[in-house]
Design a protein around this motif. Sequence first.
Motif, mmCIF file in Angstrom:
data_model
loop_
_atom_site.group_PDB
_atom_site.id
_atom_site.type_symbol
_atom_site.label_atom_id
_atom_site.label_comp_id
_atom_site.label_asym_id
_atom_site.label_seq_id
_atom_site.Cartn_x
_atom_site.Cartn_y
_atom_site.Cartn_z
ATOM 1 N N THR A 37 46.971 29.279 43.901
ATOM 2 C CA THR A 37 46.514 30.886 42.988
ATOM 3 C C THR A 37 47.259 31.532 42.523
ATOM 4 O O THR A 37 48.360 32.128 43.771
ATOM 5 N N VAL A 39 47.489 35.823 39.633
ATOM 6 C CA VAL A 39 46.421 37.174 39.161
ATOM 7 C C VAL A 39 47.365 37.388 38.125
ATOM 8 O O VAL A 39 48.572 37.045 37.701
ATOM 9 N N TYR A 65 49.568 33.854 34.054
ATOM 10 C CA TYR A 65 49.244 34.107 35.147
ATOM 11 C C TYR A 65 50.128 34.316 36.542
ATOM 12 O O TYR A 65 50.923 33.781 37.114
ATOM 13 N N PHE A 95 37.773 29.124 37.680
ATOM 14 C CA PHE A 95 39.268 30.877 37.415
ATOM 15 C C PHE A 95 37.959 31.878 37.721
ATOM 16 O O PHE A 95 36.649 31.252 37.279
ATOM 17 N N SER A 134 33.068 33.021 35.210
ATOM 18 C CA SER A 134 33.672 32.292 36.512
ATOM 19 C C SER A 134 33.034 30.642 35.546
ATOM 20 O O SER A 134 32.192 30.601 35.766
ATOM 21 N N ASN A 164 42.523 42.666 41.679
ATOM 22 C CA ASN A 164 42.327 40.999 41.326
ATOM 23 C C ASN A 164 41.410 40.374 40.661
ATOM 24 O O ASN A 164 40.778 39.853 40.750
ATOM 25 N N ASN A 166 41.285 39.130 37.019
ATOM 26 C CA ASN A 166 41.298 37.800 36.182
ATOM 27 C C ASN A 166 42.317 36.861 37.667
ATOM 28 O O ASN A 166 44.222 36.419 37.930
ATOM 29 N N THR A 167 42.135 35.513 37.768
ATOM 30 C CA THR A 167 42.502 34.793 38.955
ATOM 31 C C THR A 167 41.900 33.399 38.263
ATOM 32 O O THR A 167 41.406 32.602 37.940
ATOM 33 N N THR A 169 43.312 29.079 39.943
ATOM 34 C CA THR A 169 43.577 28.418 40.871
ATOM 35 C C THR A 169 43.021 27.181 40.904
ATOM 36 O O THR A 169 41.716 26.640 40.297
#
Length: 176
Positions: A37, A39, A65, A95, A134, A164, A166-167, A169
Amino acid sequence: MAGLILLLVAPIMLVTGDPLMAMASCVETDGGFVAFTAVLQPPSGDGSDGFQSMGPYSSDTTIIYGNVITNIGDAYNSATGIFTAPVKGVYFFTFTTYSWVTEKDIGVQLMKNTDVVLTVWEWQDKGDNEDYASNSVVLQLQVGDMVYMRLPKNFYIAASRLHNVNTFTGYLLRQM
């Protein structure tokens, strides 16, 4: 006549704590577990809340990220923003993206090698200048396949040093 009742029982997995870590621990590869993950954070904050708009750029741009929360197996490269599959298998990616500009195109694309897999997009009008989006996907990858996020040409997103928003994973579901 006698009735027939068929009872199907499926195993239930209860997850406590961090669900990403629980899923990652379900699959072990030859080199260990695979899960990450990361960010997105802006290069510098433009206010006390640390938010900054990013874009537009004159060409499609890989989103880096840089703040890594988890990188089990070291398959995500925080310098390039690219996840490289260390083993052949089935992977899950998800995301979340955020933006707060007015009268602009916002959105991102999830890429596999050079192919667009998913796109979230919206024209931000005058009355609505703050949005999240998302999406998720399961991909079958070969060793060396690359998965990354891209900001399309002339699009905007926002990031924050304090939140956080904008992620990106991904984790291995099953090695093949």
